[in-house]
Motif scaffolding. Structure first.
Motif, PDB file in Angstrom:
ATOM      1  N   HIS A 127      -4.781  -3.162   6.573  1.00 47.24           N
ATOM      2  CA  HIS A 127      -5.306  -2.579   5.341  1.00 47.24           C
ATOM      3  C   HIS A 127      -5.336  -3.544   4.159  1.00 47.24           C
ATOM      4  O   HIS A 127      -5.428  -3.120   3.023  1.00 47.24           O
ATOM      5  CB  HIS A 127      -4.492  -1.338   4.923  1.00 47.24           C
ATOM      6  CG  HIS A 127      -4.164  -0.427   6.049  1.00 47.24           C
ATOM      7  ND1 HIS A 127      -5.118   0.288   6.727  1.00 47.24           N
ATOM      8  CD2 HIS A 127      -2.981  -0.152   6.659  1.00 47.24           C
ATOM      9  CE1 HIS A 127      -4.543   0.988   7.683  1.00 47.24           C
ATOM     10  NE2 HIS A 127      -3.263   0.737   7.664  1.00 47.24           N
TER      11      HIS A 127
ATOM     12  N   ASP B  65      10.574  -4.720   3.082  1.00 42.24           N
ATOM     13  CA  ASP B  65       9.249  -4.261   3.492  1.00 42.24           C
ATOM     14  C   ASP B  65       8.248  -5.419   3.453  1.00 42.24           C
ATOM     15  O   ASP B  65       7.470  -5.623   4.388  1.00 42.24           O
ATOM     16  CB  ASP B  65       8.768  -3.092   2.629  1.00 42.24           C
ATOM     17  CG  ASP B  65       8.897  -3.358   1.127  1.00 42.24           C
ATOM     18  OD1 ASP B  65       9.547  -4.343   0.733  1.00 42.24           O
ATOM     19  OD2 ASP B  65       8.344  -2.564   0.347  1.00 42.24           O
TER      20      ASP B  65
ATOM     21  N   GLU C 275      -1.033  -4.585   0.580  1.00 41.12           N
ATOM     22  CA  GLU C 275      -2.406  -4.285   0.203  1.00 41.12           C
ATOM     23  C   GLU C 275      -3.106  -5.519  -0.352  1.00 41.12           C
ATOM     24  O   GLU C 275      -4.280  -5.757  -0.085  1.00 41.12           O
ATOM     25  CB  GLU C 275      -2.422  -3.169  -0.843  1.00 41.12           C
ATOM     26  CG  GLU C 275      -3.799  -2.704  -1.221  1.00 41.12           C
ATOM     27  CD  GLU C 275      -3.754  -1.521  -2.175  1.00 41.12           C
ATOM     28  OE1 GLU C 275      -4.567  -1.504  -3.107  1.00 41.12           O
ATOM     29  OE2 GLU C 275      -2.910  -0.628  -1.987  1.00 41.12           O
TER      30      GLU C 275
ATOM     31  N   LYS D  99       0.860  -1.185   0.000  1.00 43.21           N
ATOM     32  CA  LYS D  99       0.000   0.000   0.000  1.00 43.21           C
ATOM     33  C   LYS D  99       0.894   1.230   0.000  1.00 43.21           C
ATOM     34  O   LYS D  99       1.777   1.374   0.827  1.00 43.21           O
ATOM     35  CB  LYS D  99      -0.908   0.002   1.227  1.00 43.21           C
ATOM     36  CG  LYS D  99      -1.883   1.150   1.228  1.00 43.21           C
ATOM     37  CD  LYS D  99      -2.877   1.043   2.344  1.00 43.21           C
ATOM     38  CE  LYS D  99      -3.847   2.210   2.236  1.00 43.21           C
ATOM     39  NZ  LYS D  99      -4.867   2.141   3.233  1.00 43.21           N
ATOM     40  N   GLU D 100       0.661   2.103  -0.960  1.00 44.47           N
ATOM     41  CA  GLU D 100       1.487   3.294  -1.129  1.00 44.47           C
ATOM     42  C   GLU D 100       1.549   4.114   0.150  1.00 44.47           C
ATOM     43  O   GLU D 100       0.543   4.370   0.801  1.00 44.47           O
ATOM     44  CB  GLU D 100       0.941   4.144  -2.267  1.00 44.47           C
ATOM     45  CG  GLU D 100       1.937   5.170  -2.770  1.00 44.47           C
ATOM     46  CD  GLU D 100       1.484   5.835  -4.053  1.00 44.47           C
ATOM     47  OE1 GLU D 100       1.768   7.029  -4.195  1.00 44.47           O
ATOM     48  OE2 GLU D 100       0.860   5.162  -4.887  1.00 44.47           O
ATOM     49  N   GLY D 101       2.768   4.491   0.503  1.00 46.54           N
ATOM     50  CA  GLY D 101       2.978   5.322   1.681  1.00 46.54           C
ATOM     51  C   GLY D 101       2.971   4.569   2.994  1.00 46.54           C
ATOM     52  O   GLY D 101       3.056   5.172   4.052  1.00 46.54           O
ATOM     53  N   THR D 102       2.843   3.249   2.937  1.00 56.13           N
ATOM     54  CA  THR D 102       2.851   2.441   4.163  1.00 56.13           C
ATOM     55  C   THR D 102       3.764   1.226   3.952  1.00 56.13           C
ATOM     56  O   THR D 102       4.097   0.882   2.822  1.00 56.13           O
ATOM     57  CB  THR D 102       1.443   1.902   4.516  1.00 56.13           C
ATOM     58  OG1 THR D 102       1.108   0.838   3.625  1.00 56.13           O
ATOM     59  CG2 THR D 102       0.393   2.986   4.470  1.00 56.13           C
TER      60      THR D 102
END
Length: 157
Positions: free
Chosen positions: A153, A87, A31, A24-27
């Motif tokens: 998320h 990540d 996703e 998920k973008e920015g995390t």
């Protein structure tokens, strides 16, 4: 014209494959997981084609060629095979650990039956246990996706 065609072919070869795990973008959270790609890249069915592919993957994961995969070898192998970074590794690490442990327990080393004790091989996933490892890994990841536990998320895709 031939030079530009050669460049396009070369850039396609170097192109990064589609990600199995989408961040998920920015995390730092996953996703989604592309299950079709997961199964294509790490097949667990018993077809001859899949057996051959698994054997090739196992060899790639076994840098010292001893026929045994440690947890560290599997983690490094998966990162390279699925082209993900730390990540994703951070999020899937527990699933990889549980699958590694379960695969070792599901097919105990045959030497233990003969010798009456566990051998060193019981600390590693052997080639004959690799398909079981993949099944456990997929199952564990599916549970986490479905329940959302450990995957903030996440969406089931």
């Amino acid at each position: 014209a031939n030079m530009s065609m050669a460049r396009r072919v070369e850039s396609k070869r170097r192109a990064k494959p589609a990600p199995v795990f989408k961040i998920k973008e920015g995390t730092p959270d996953i996703e989604s997981i592309d299950w079709k790609l997961f199964d294509e890249r790490l097949p667990s069915d018993t077809s001859k084609k899949s057996k051959l592919k698994r054997a090739e993957i196992f060899v790639g994961f076994d840098p010292n060629g001893n026929g045994f995969l440690s947890l560290a070898e599997i983690e490094k192998g998966l990162m390279g095979h699925f082209h993900y970074g730390v990540d994703v590794k951070r999020v899937v690490a527990k699933s990889v650990q549980r699958a590694h442990k379960a695969a070792k327990a599901a097919a105990p080393d045959q030497k233990a039956a003969t010798l009456g004790k566990a051998s060193l091989a019981d600390d590693f996933v052997e080639k004959r246990e690799f398909r079981i490892f993949i099944e456990f890994l997929r199952y564990d990841l599916q549970i986490l996706v479905t329940n959302g536990s450990g995957f903030p998320h996440i969406k089931n895709t």
